[in-house]
Write a protein that holds these residues in place. Structure first.
Motif: not given
Length: 406
Positions: A194-201, A222-232, A244-254
């Motif tokens: 669904d998030v990739k679909v939003i990025s297409l739109a 939740g949170v997610g990202a759709g990535l379009i690289i060189n039109n793909q 990106i929702g599966y990035l672990e919190l302890d790697r980001f901040c205190e």
């Protein structure tokens, strides 16, 4: 010598190229189409005649003569009233369905609530019934549907045309959605996260038009990202690109210092970066104030001023979201970052705080030149994306149809 399949493919690609040009530039003269695609007039006129006969293109009269005089050229444009597509979007507790023409205009729309844990068979029967009602109410025959696009949360098994895993749709991973819909309606069916679909739109109809490298970060359940690289559209080896929702919190901040209001022991940033969780924390904070406990969450987001405790919560949310976006920018170097979803699209304050966080972390990064904007398509962005995806059956889009179509 080309094999027969090769010549058919070339013919198909030529038709798609010409159809795209007519969509983008029409009304346009046949002779101008031939000039733009650098093909012979005979070949182009033959293709356009076939497209007219098939009902995808219509003649719309004569254009102006050139300065040298001569016959006025015949103009053509898309025919939006003969072929249609269906877009379907699965959410945690809701199904959205839309009917659109080949110009991606939504003609009719419906939705219904779905209980968490509902049996797939019951939900599918209701979808079929809703589609039949949409067609009947719109006066459109089932034979006029040329494709279906499905947006669904989670990881997609592109080879089998079904959901691989979604935390919000347990029990759906054995349902061959593409096969079920393609057999019922006898049309190509496309499925995507669904998030990739939003990025297409957003890339084709919204904030990302004319851009080739885009990161679209969505905040919803939740949170997610759709990535379009060189039109793909980037899907990843197992469909997990942009999760990106599966990035672990302890790697980001205190956490103890940075997120005192939001962090309650969560492991992943997606457990915090959701509109549902943000609403829960804010309304819980307001519940102790009799004069404010009935405040609507949307009104709070759109407000120009906040009580200090609400401002602190939004600042923490922006800090974490800004960190995730900064990481994306440094990894894929997009020309455009689109922030979408209700919480960032409705709150100018939150959006600007996220932008400030990203720019503060750009520091001395030599390649940082990413433009940051809000999503342009609002709450129906995913549905518009499902429509765009369905239209790839006749138009070039930013995803590989061969991986989705059965």
């Amino acid at each position: 010598m080309f094999k027969k399949a090769d010549t058919q493919l070339i013919k198909l690609l030529n038709e798609i190229q010409i159809l795209n040009l007519i969509r983008n530039e029409g009304p346009i003269a046949r002779i101008e189409v031939a000039r733009r695609v650098q093909m012979s007039k005979v070949a182009v006129f033959d293709i356009i005649n076939r497209l007219v006969e098939a009902g995808f293109v219509i003649d719309v009269g004569k254009g102006e003569s050139t300065s040298r005089g001569g016959k006025r050229p015949s103009l053509v444009k898309l025919n939006p009233e003969n072929h249609y597509v269906i877009g379907i979007v699965f959410k945690r507790r809701e199904i959205q369905i839309a009917l659109a023409n080949i110009e991606a205009e939504l003609l009719n729309f419906t939705k219904f609530k779905m209980r968490v844990g509902s049996l797939p068979g019951d939900v599918l029967d209701k979808i079929f019934a809703k589609i039949e009602r949409l067609l009947k109410d719109s006066g459109i025959k089932a034979e006029q549907i040329i494709s279906i696009g499905i947006g669904i949360p989670g990881l997609i098994d592109y080879e089998k045309g079904k959901l691989r895993f979604a935390d919000t749709l347990r029990g759906w991973d054995d349902v061959s959605l593409v096969e079920i819909f393609s057999q019922r309606y006898n049309v190509p069916v496309f499925i995507e996260n669904d998030v990739k679909v939003i990025s297409l739109a957003e890339s084709i109809l919204g904030a990302g038009k004319e851009k080739s490298n885009i990161a679209c970060v969505w905040v919803g359940e939740g949170v997610g990202a759709g990535l379009i690289i060189n039109n793909q559209l980037l899907q990843g080896h197992s469909g997990g690109a942009g999760e990106i929702g599966y990035l672990e919190l302890d790697r980001f901040c205190e956490l103890a210092q940075r997120l005192p209001n939001l962090h309650k022991g969560q492991r992943y940033i997606g457990d915090i970066l959701s509109d549902v969780y943000l609403e829960e924390v804010i309304l819980s904070r307001l519940s102790g104030r009799g004069d404010l406990k009935r405040m609507n969450f949307s009104r709070i987001l759109k407000s120009k001023s906040f009580f200090p405790e609400i401002k602190d919560i939004l600042d923490e949310f922006a800090y974490l979201l800004g960190m995730a976006c900064s990481t994306l920018i440094k990894v894929i170097n997009p020309e455009l970052l689109i922030l979408s979803g209700k919480v960032v699209e409705h709150s100018d304050y939150l959006f600007q705080k996220v932008v400030d966080q990203i720019q503060a972390r750009a520091g001395e990064v030599p390649f940082f030149s990413t433009e940051i904007v809000k999503g342009a398509l609002g709450e129906r962005a995913s549905l518009r994306g499902a429509i765009v995806m369905a239209l790839q059956v006749i138009f070039e889009t930013r995803t590989a149809a061969s991986k989705h179509q059965f």
